[in-house]
Design an enzyme around this catalytic site. Structure first.
Site, short mmCIF file in Angstrom:
data_model
loop_
_atom_site.label_atom_id
_atom_site.label_comp_id
_atom_site.label_asym_id
_atom_site.label_seq_id
_atom_site.Cartn_x
_atom_site.Cartn_y
_atom_site.Cartn_z
N HIS A 68 49.22 -26.29 19.18
CA HIS A 68 48.39 -26.27 17.46
C HIS A 68 47.59 -25.75 18.25
O HIS A 68 47.25 -25.18 16.81
CB HIS A 68 47.70 -28.07 18.80
CG HIS A 68 46.66 -28.09 17.70
ND1 HIS A 68 46.51 -28.78 16.46
CD2 HIS A 68 45.10 -27.39 17.22
CE1 HIS A 68 45.60 -29.38 15.10
NE2 HIS A 68 44.73 -28.33 16.42
N GLU A 69 47.17 -25.00 18.83
CA GLU A 69 46.01 -23.87 18.74
C GLU A 69 46.99 -22.25 17.48
O GLU A 69 46.05 -21.92 17.25
CB GLU A 69 45.22 -23.25 20.17
CG GLU A 69 44.04 -24.58 20.42
CD GLU A 69 43.38 -25.41 19.21
OE1 GLU A 69 42.62 -25.08 18.76
OE2 GLU A 69 42.98 -26.58 19.72
N HIS A 102 47.35 -22.17 14.53
CA HIS A 102 46.68 -22.12 13.54
C HIS A 102 46.40 -20.98 13.03
O HIS A 102 46.21 -20.84 11.66
CB HIS A 102 44.98 -21.98 14.21
CG HIS A 102 44.51 -24.08 14.05
ND1 HIS A 102 44.68 -24.48 12.75
CD2 HIS A 102 44.10 -24.46 14.88
CE1 HIS A 102 43.92 -26.30 13.07
NE2 HIS A 102 43.71 -25.23 14.60
N GLU A 124 44.15 -29.11 10.93
CA GLU A 124 44.63 -29.90 11.83
C GLU A 124 46.01 -30.36 11.69
O GLU A 124 46.76 -30.53 12.45
CB GLU A 124 43.85 -30.96 11.77
CG GLU A 124 42.52 -30.25 12.41
CD GLU A 124 42.10 -28.96 13.19
OE1 GLU A 124 42.57 -29.60 14.63
OE2 GLU A 124 41.93 -28.10 13.25
#
Length: 264
Positions: free
Chosen positions: A124-125, A128, A187
């Site tokens: 997920h990070e 970004h 997100e």
């Protein structure tokens, strides 16, 4: 009424220009080299201010998961090596920065149960960075600030009470109508890209669903979704569950079989 066209122009601009990996319109005008410089400088500052974990077993666990994920990140997002640091902090958090930087707080390791759930966090990070969200956030914040400055100039002839009401309304409109939904879209996008990244790296994609159940239990009550820059836990869980029809076959097809052991 004079500022209405200005606000509409700002909102239009914030939803146009380039495309994200999922096809969403983006507004991003900062150079990649500038972003990487900022990311590197921020990371170095954090390393000087936040204690770095001396737990070699936990550090090895985090590094092991990162070593499985980062080779599958496109060279367009980052072409060099990735630096991974485990910070000694109770924060339930992790992050990735342009320039190939990944930070994990020891606090989040109390929430993840195994390598697969840590991969969901890390994927997920890193997503970004892949989706250029830092550029988009900085660009949209600057555009919003300029919009408010120009509106203030156009209202220069109004009395202070009228001016304060209009500026307050404009601030709320930009915050809840543009910036917060923008953050939520980031997100949601990072959830999807991150789940795909973990799957092709050989981590079980359904662990992303289990992770957000754990995160919901750890975080307690949260503000309504429209008042937050993040989607609700239920929204994330439902979207990630739905996306398993895409990511489960990706996991099955992956030849990579990570074996990263989480210390007790």
């Amino acid at each position: 009424m004079k500022i209405l066209p200005l606000v509409l122009l700002a909102m239009f601009t914030l939803t146009s220009c380039t495309k994200s990996p999922t096809g969403r319109s983006q507004f991003a005008f900062m150079s990649q080299s500038k972003l990487e410089q900022m990311g590197t400088e921020s990371f170095e500052q954090m390393k000087s201010e936040i204690p770095i974990s001396k737990d070699m077993k936990l550090t090895a666990f985090v590094q092991c998961v990162a070593d499985q994920i980062t080779p599958n990140v496109s060279k367009e997002a980052h072409s060099g090596d990735w630096e991974v640091v485990l910070f000694d902090s109770e924060q339930i958090n992790a992050f990735a920065l342009p320039g190939g930087k990944i930070g994990v707080y020891t606090g989040i390791l109390n929430v993840v149960e195994d390598q697969h759930q840590l991969a969901a966090i890390m994927g997920h990070e890193v997503a970004h960075v892949i989706a250029n969200h830092s550029n988009e956030r900085l660009s949209s914040n600057q555009a919003a600030a300029v919009t408010q400055q120009l509106a203030g100039a156009l209202l220069g002839g109004q009395d202070e009470k009228t001016k304060s009401y209009v500026m307050a309304g404009l601030g709320v409109g930009l915050q809840y109508g543009v910036l917060m939904p923008y953050g939520r879209s980031h997100e949601k996008e990072a959830d999807i890209i991150g789940q795909e990244l973990m799957a092709v790296s050989g981590f079980k994609p359904d662990a992303a669903v289990a992770l957000w159940h754990n995160m919901a239990a750890a975080s307690g009550s949260a503000p309504p979704e429209f008042m937050s820059t993040h989607p609700s836990h239920d929204t994330r869980i439902n979207k990630l569950t739905e996306h398993l029809q895409v990511t489960q076959p990706m996991y099955t097809a992956s030849s990579n079989k990570p074996n990263c052991y989480k210390p007790k």
